[in-house]
Design an enzyme around this catalytic site. Sequence first.
Site, mmCIF file in Angstrom:
data_model
loop_
_atom_site.group_PDB
_atom_site.id
_atom_site.type_symbol
_atom_site.label_atom_id
_atom_site.label_comp_id
_atom_site.label_asym_id
_atom_site.label_seq_id
_atom_site.Cartn_x
_atom_site.Cartn_y
_atom_site.Cartn_z
ATOM 1 N N PRO A 193 34.157 45.026 -26.907
ATOM 2 C CA PRO A 193 34.617 46.404 -27.001
ATOM 3 C C PRO A 193 34.007 47.170 -25.838
ATOM 4 O O PRO A 193 32.913 46.847 -25.392
ATOM 5 C CB PRO A 193 34.036 46.880 -28.331
ATOM 6 C CG PRO A 193 32.872 45.981 -28.592
ATOM 7 C CD PRO A 193 33.166 44.683 -27.911
ATOM 8 N N ASP A 209 24.966 56.293 -23.639
ATOM 9 C CA ASP A 209 25.881 56.656 -22.559
ATOM 10 C C ASP A 209 27.299 56.426 -23.077
ATOM 11 O O ASP A 209 27.905 55.379 -22.847
ATOM 12 C CB ASP A 209 25.602 55.777 -21.333
ATOM 13 C CG ASP A 209 26.438 56.197 -20.124
ATOM 14 O OD1 ASP A 209 27.276 57.107 -20.270
ATOM 15 O OD2 ASP A 209 26.254 55.601 -19.049
ATOM 16 N N ARG A 224 19.820 54.896 -12.898
ATOM 17 C CA ARG A 224 20.505 54.782 -14.179
ATOM 18 C C ARG A 224 19.715 55.499 -15.262
ATOM 19 O O ARG A 224 18.495 55.517 -15.251
ATOM 20 C CB ARG A 224 20.686 53.302 -14.532
ATOM 21 C CG ARG A 224 21.737 52.654 -13.640
ATOM 22 C CD ARG A 224 21.889 51.186 -13.955
ATOM 23 N NE ARG A 224 20.664 50.463 -13.649
ATOM 24 C CZ ARG A 224 20.422 49.216 -14.054
ATOM 25 N NH1 ARG A 224 21.303 48.583 -14.797
ATOM 26 N NH2 ARG A 224 19.309 48.622 -13.718
ATOM 27 N N ARG A 253 18.343 60.667 -20.123
ATOM 28 C CA ARG A 253 16.972 61.163 -20.301
ATOM 29 C C ARG A 253 16.941 62.688 -20.252
ATOM 30 O O ARG A 253 16.214 63.329 -21.019
ATOM 31 C CB ARG A 253 16.051 60.555 -19.228
ATOM 32 C CG ARG A 253 15.862 59.055 -19.427
ATOM 33 C CD ARG A 253 14.765 58.478 -18.552
ATOM 34 N NE ARG A 253 14.803 57.022 -18.669
ATOM 35 C CZ ARG A 253 15.433 56.208 -17.823
ATOM 36 N NH1 ARG A 253 16.052 56.702 -16.752
ATOM 37 N NH2 ARG A 253 15.442 54.909 -18.028
ATOM 38 N N ASP A 273 12.453 51.749 -22.803
ATOM 39 C CA ASP A 273 13.607 51.018 -22.291
ATOM 40 C C ASP A 273 13.921 49.912 -23.294
ATOM 41 O O ASP A 273 13.033 49.436 -23.995
ATOM 42 C CB ASP A 273 13.247 50.424 -20.923
ATOM 43 C CG ASP A 273 14.486 50.088 -20.119
ATOM 44 O OD1 ASP A 273 15.602 50.216 -20.643
ATOM 45 O OD2 ASP A 273 14.325 49.682 -18.951
ATOM 46 N N ASP A 274 15.180 49.490 -23.356
ATOM 47 C CA ASP A 274 15.555 48.611 -24.461
ATOM 48 C C ASP A 274 15.171 47.153 -24.280
ATOM 49 O O ASP A 274 15.210 46.393 -25.237
ATOM 50 C CB ASP A 274 17.037 48.747 -24.832
ATOM 51 C CG ASP A 274 17.941 48.718 -23.625
ATOM 52 O OD1 ASP A 274 17.430 48.543 -22.504
ATOM 53 O OD2 ASP A 274 19.161 48.876 -23.796
ATOM 54 N N ASP A 275 14.791 46.732 -23.080
ATOM 55 C CA ASP A 275 14.351 45.335 -23.002
ATOM 56 C C ASP A 275 12.882 45.153 -22.630
ATOM 57 O O ASP A 275 12.402 44.023 -22.546
ATOM 58 C CB ASP A 275 15.279 44.462 -22.142
ATOM 59 C CG ASP A 275 15.631 45.059 -20.796
ATOM 60 O OD1 ASP A 275 15.093 46.134 -20.465
ATOM 61 O OD2 ASP A 275 16.432 44.450 -20.081
ATOM 62 N N GLU A 303 11.432 58.469 -11.072
ATOM 63 C CA GLU A 303 10.221 58.876 -11.790
ATOM 64 C C GLU A 303 9.539 60.033 -11.053
ATOM 65 O O GLU A 303 9.108 61.018 -11.667
ATOM 66 C CB GLU A 303 9.249 57.688 -11.924
ATOM 67 C CG GLU A 303 9.754 56.561 -12.827
ATOM 68 C CD GLU A 303 10.668 55.539 -12.129
ATOM 69 O OE1 GLU A 303 11.065 55.793 -10.954
ATOM 70 O OE2 GLU A 303 10.984 54.514 -12.752
ATOM 71 N N THR A 318 10.016 43.221 -19.275
ATOM 72 C CA THR A 318 10.838 42.033 -19.516
ATOM 73 C C THR A 318 12.314 42.391 -19.415
ATOM 74 O O THR A 318 12.700 43.533 -19.632
ATOM 75 C CB THR A 318 10.533 41.470 -20.916
ATOM 76 O OG1 THR A 318 10.362 42.569 -21.824
ATOM 77 C CG2 THR A 318 9.262 40.649 -20.901
ATOM 78 N N ARG A 319 13.115 41.408 -19.079
ATOM 79 C CA ARG A 319 14.567 41.617 -19.021
ATOM 80 C C ARG A 319 15.249 40.488 -19.784
ATOM 81 O O ARG A 319 14.831 39.338 -19.709
ATOM 82 C CB ARG A 319 15.051 41.620 -17.569
ATOM 83 C CG ARG A 319 14.527 42.805 -16.762
ATOM 84 C CD ARG A 319 14.856 42.627 -15.298
ATOM 85 N NE ARG A 319 16.266 42.411 -15.118
ATOM 86 C CZ ARG A 319 17.127 43.373 -14.773
ATOM 87 N NH1 ARG A 319 16.720 44.587 -14.550
ATOM 88 N NH2 ARG A 319 18.410 43.099 -14.630
#
Lengths: 297, 297
Positions: free
Chosen positions: B46, B77, B120, B125, B156-158, B243, B271-272
């Site tokens: 999706p 987003d 990004r 933010r 951050d999400d990762d 930043e 980490t990614r």
Amino acid sequence: APFCSKEVNYGNVSDFLINMIYLLMALYKEQLLFTPNCMKFNLPLPPLSRLVQKAELTRLSHTFLHVPQLHWIVVEDAPQPTPLVTDFLAASGLTYAHLHKLTPKDRKLQEGDPSWLKPRGAEQRNEGLHWLREMGAAAEGKEAAALEEAVVYFADDDNTYSLQLFEEIRYTYRVSVWPVGLVGGMKFERPVVEDGKVVRFHTGWHPNRPFPIDMAGFAVSLRLILTNPQARFDGDAQMGFLESSFLQHLVTMDDLEPKADLCSKVLVWHTRTEKPKMKREDALQKQGLGSDPDVEV
Amino acid sequence: APFCSKEVNYGNVSDFLINMIYLLMALYKEQLLFTPNCMKFNLPLPPLSRLVQKAELTRLSHTFLHVPQLHWIVVEDAPQPTPLVTDFLAASGLTYAHLHKLTPKDRKLQEGDPSWLKPRGAEQRNEGLHWLREMGAAAEGKEAAALEEAVVYFADDDNTYSLQLFEEIRYTYRVSVWPVGLVGGMKFERPVVEDGKVVRFHTGWHPNRPFPIDMAGFAVSLRLILTNPQARFDGDAQMGFLESSFLQHLVTMDDLEPKADLCSKVLVWHTRTEKPKMKREDALQKQGLGSDPDVEV
């Protein structure tokens, strides 16, 4: 428990009536160090460790700390326990056993081998099974009875586990199975359930393997492991047959117990952590300006 | 709290005297969908979602559930909140605000753009900062006093966060800083501390940026954000200056408060998560045998 800010209800589990889960995790990825990709970067690494190891153990431990009655069995691919893992486990707040088993050189991936050539973690998982069987043989009375109810799950250090998964695992009579997300080049793989029974498997590859299930997609009762001492992982198994090499000693497809709402929910994901790039570190090291090696990452 | 199996001691923090932490997280990575790599795989997705999103939110939430007094601000987003994130947050057990802010098309990465071309998450933010300032303007009495003590961190999400990090963050007077592991092509980047003061930065790239610090390496007191309404992230900032674009409204290098044992410990890792391969999914979809789209992954 002052550091648990919220009470989360994961189902109808009573804290007093829950089975022990033995979570067996093989830390075998050290051998990735010897692949050409890493050679190219010339990583400034101590042998037998990986840069993302502490990060991965950290976030996994945060998940496991929410799971009652969990016993984490960590098996390092090393000639002795490493200080990083030893110190990490001691500070983790979890109940654990820290084992180690070095993969013999002829079973390790060699420079230039593709990662799928040899099954990884077989030696370490067998070492964990050995530990469980020694414990089983030594147990008596109430302890032995509790072990009858315990369940064994084979965890991996970069997978993502929902908390609900552990509540599903907990009630395994022989072997329970469920979907795994983001595995095998698929959105998910899963057992296909008809009339409450597993009848085949949704997978993108070799659906006719005896058990086309990822390591993250099943759990086994400890009783079954103790009563079938010949069940172990075959380190010489063909790619994709490692899980089958173990499970075919224990069950038939007809015996599988579908979990996760008849295998309709994804509760575990086969996530992978990227290898971090060390290009600038390498350049700075050449100028004597690299990161302080005394700081543990 | 029956689902918190162990009590872990992260320091001398009293549960009754701790500051609120506002954890602001921009979920901006949807735009990665439009890169050529994803086009090539023709992912059966999706729009505006990523395959690993639920997995990442799941493991992050397990970390955050251990942190007392945490308020998670999630900014998608997207033109409206997505059902996946809405349902996930509602079931998470965390205290949260769910916002959304669509990045204008001219600010988004376009097909073929390298990922570093545009910063990004700036829009998201800033939306979170706007929410905090609205809340600050509306607060009165005791609530307003509590906000004076609160701290804002940009998650951050990762990334991987240790629990100790949040105890360090909690005591931020203006802007606190610490090392970040596995970032910028380095084992770690960090502020260099001499006599208790930050005097320069260990980084592999542009050490003379105003604040050569990754988003994960600093926290800001909410008081400072409320009293400096002009401080925001500049969506047109050059690579690596996002930043700085925010921090230079708030502090000078001399003001920075070093944490994590004078910046000698790595408590957060950049980490990614690998993008999962969907080769077999794609092949099976062409035969009408793809994974059931009704199963949420």
